[in-house]
Design a protein around this motif. Structure first.
Motif, PDB file in Angstrom:
ATOM      1  N   ASN A 208       0.838  -1.200   0.000  1.00  0.00           N
ATOM      2  CA  ASN A 208       0.000   0.000   0.000  1.00  0.00           C
ATOM      3  C   ASN A 208       0.871   1.247   0.000  1.00  0.00           C
ATOM      4  OD1 ASN A 208      -2.741  -1.248   0.319  1.00  0.00           O
ATOM      5  ND2 ASN A 208      -1.772  -2.067   2.157  1.00  0.00           N
ATOM      6  N   ILE A 209       1.844   1.311  -0.898  1.00  0.00           N
ATOM      7  CA  ILE A 209       2.790   2.420  -0.927  1.00  0.00           C
ATOM      8  C   ILE A 209       2.092   3.695  -1.379  1.00  0.00           C
ATOM      9  CG2 ILE A 209       4.856   3.331  -2.060  1.00  0.00           C
ATOM     10  CD1 ILE A 209       5.866   0.451  -2.205  1.00  0.00           C
ATOM     11  N   ASN A 210       2.219   4.740  -0.572  1.00  0.00           N
ATOM     12  CA  ASN A 210       1.626   6.030  -0.934  1.00  0.00           C
ATOM     13  C   ASN A 210       2.665   7.150  -1.024  1.00  0.00           C
ATOM     14  OD1 ASN A 210       1.991   6.960   1.871  1.00  0.00           O
ATOM     15  ND2 ASN A 210       0.302   5.572   2.314  1.00  0.00           N
ATOM     16  N   THR A 211       3.890   6.892  -0.522  1.00  0.00           N
ATOM     17  CA  THR A 211       4.932   7.916  -0.529  1.00  0.00           C
ATOM     18  C   THR A 211       6.211   7.349  -1.131  1.00  0.00           C
ATOM     19  OG1 THR A 211       4.035   8.947   1.462  1.00  0.00           O
ATOM     20  CG2 THR A 211       6.308   9.476   0.897  1.00  0.00           C
ATOM     21  N   VAL A 212       6.825   8.105  -2.040  1.00  0.00           N
ATOM     22  CA  VAL A 212       8.083   7.687  -2.664  1.00  0.00           C
ATOM     23  C   VAL A 212       9.116   8.802  -2.516  1.00  0.00           C
ATOM     24  CG1 VAL A 212       9.230   7.062  -4.820  1.00  0.00           C
ATOM     25  CG2 VAL A 212       6.969   6.146  -4.319  1.00  0.00           C
ATOM     26  N   LEU A 213      10.308   8.428  -2.097  1.00  0.00           N
ATOM     27  CA  LEU A 213      11.436   9.356  -1.972  1.00  0.00           C
ATOM     28  C   LEU A 213      12.488   8.960  -3.001  1.00  0.00           C
ATOM     29  CD1 LEU A 213      13.138  11.539  -0.573  1.00  0.00           C
ATOM     30  CD2 LEU A 213      13.707   9.870   1.193  1.00  0.00           C
ATOM     31  N   LEU A 214      12.780   9.860  -3.924  1.00  0.00           N
ATOM     32  CA  LEU A 214      13.711   9.579  -5.014  1.00  0.00           C
ATOM     33  C   LEU A 214      15.034  10.304  -4.808  1.00  0.00           C
ATOM     34  CD1 LEU A 214      11.299  10.061  -8.052  1.00  0.00           C
ATOM     35  CD2 LEU A 214      11.890   7.912  -6.926  1.00  0.00           C
ATOM     36  N   GLU A 215      16.135   9.579  -4.996  1.00  0.00           N
ATOM     37  CA  GLU A 215      17.466  10.176  -5.062  1.00  0.00           C
ATOM     38  C   GLU A 215      17.932  10.026  -6.511  1.00  0.00           C
ATOM     39  OE1 GLU A 215      20.201   9.229  -1.634  1.00  0.00           O
ATOM     40  OE2 GLU A 215      18.740   7.608  -1.459  1.00  0.00           O
TER      41      GLU A 215
END
Length: 289
Positions: A208-215
């Motif tokens: 249930n992924i709702n947040t993504v942090l991209l580098e």
């Protein structure tokens, strides 16, 4: 041994209920089909249960698989691939089960309080896994409960340095309950596109992924990652982009804004140890498309 049950507050019959994040107390279930629920101080008769946590309950003529059962009584049940803690069973058939009669101190604490303890004790320090999580690996039930909380409060991080093998192995070994608890994903975008797509494939329909942090490493990679993640998961409501000092940050921010169709906002402070962040958030109750 289970304690005498109080009078039930609800009666639920001929009903299918599916979690996760659905906890029911003091209910009488009859002829139900129950999946991924937390059930406490209840009676269950002629029900089919899978991937449930059951505590201080009486269970009769039921079929149970992949369940964790504590301080309950089972009569004339068929039980497969489940864990029984301090739970006597009579005239029942067990297959692939673990039966334990020496409960840990944590198991004696109410599940709601146990989750509060996990939340306070499962924080990463100096880049190392929490000591409590490591200590619980020998207890499958408590370990999975701890993982469920763990992935709600930290980012599940995937990196390409190991070719994705470590992450794939971990994802494939996680129980459905732990997978469903993953809500935040952190990705280093210095990667081969197929690596990220494989990760998305493993997470799709099981988390249930709702947040993504991209580098990011390059603006073009940030764009590819956004497309893969949004289309592959379809559940993302917010995306954070960490702008590295040695790259052209403005280019990457502009690329992400163009891809998402609106301008991002500069984030004040840090997230998961990263600074110089930009954020794109969907309207409340919606996802990024």
């Amino acid at each position: 041994m289970s304690t005498p049950l109080p009078e039930m507050e609800s009666e639920i019959s001929d009903t299918t209920l599916t979690g996760p994040n659905l906890a029911i107390r003091r209910a009488a279930f009859v002829r139900g089909t129950l999946h991924r629920l937390t059930i406490t101080t209840s009676t269950l008769t002629t029900c089919t249960l899978a991937n449930c946590i059951i505590t201080n309950s009486t269970i009769k003529d039921c079929s149970l698989s992949n369940c964790n059962i504590s301080t309950s009584t089972l009569v004339k049940c068929k039980i497969t691939n489940s864990a029984l803690h301090e739970s006597p069973f009579l005239k029942s058939k067990l297959s692939g089960c673990r039966v334990m009669n020496s409960p840990s101190i944590l198991r004696k604490i109410l599940l709601e309080l146990r989750r509060m303890i996990f939340k306070d004790c499962l924080k990463i320090q100096d880049g190392k896994s929490p000591a409590l999580l490591i200590a619980l690996r020998s207890d499958k039930e408590l370990y999975e409960q701890a993982l469920e909380v763990y992935y709600k409060i930290i980012y599940f991080t995937v990196t390409p340095e190991l070719g994705g093998a470590r992450e794939r192995e971990l994802l494939e070994e996680l129980s459905p309950r732990a997978l469903s608890g993953i809500e935040m994903l952190r990705i280093n975008i210095h990667y081969v596109p197929s690596f990220l797509r494989e990760t998305v494939r493993l997470l799709k329909k099981r988390s249930n992924i709702n947040t993504v942090l991209l580098e990011y490493e390059y603006a073009s990679m940030a764009r590819i990652a956004l497309l893969d993640i949004r289309r592959g998961l379809g559940t993302i409501s917010e995306i954070y982009l960490a702008v590295r000092a040695d790259c052209s940050g403005v280019s990457a921010v502009d690329t992400c804004s163009a891809c998402l169709g609106f301008e991002g906002k500069k984030v004040v402070g840090e997230i998961d140890g990263l600074t110089d962040l930009w954020c794109w958030q969907a309207e409340e109750g919606r996802v990024l498309t």
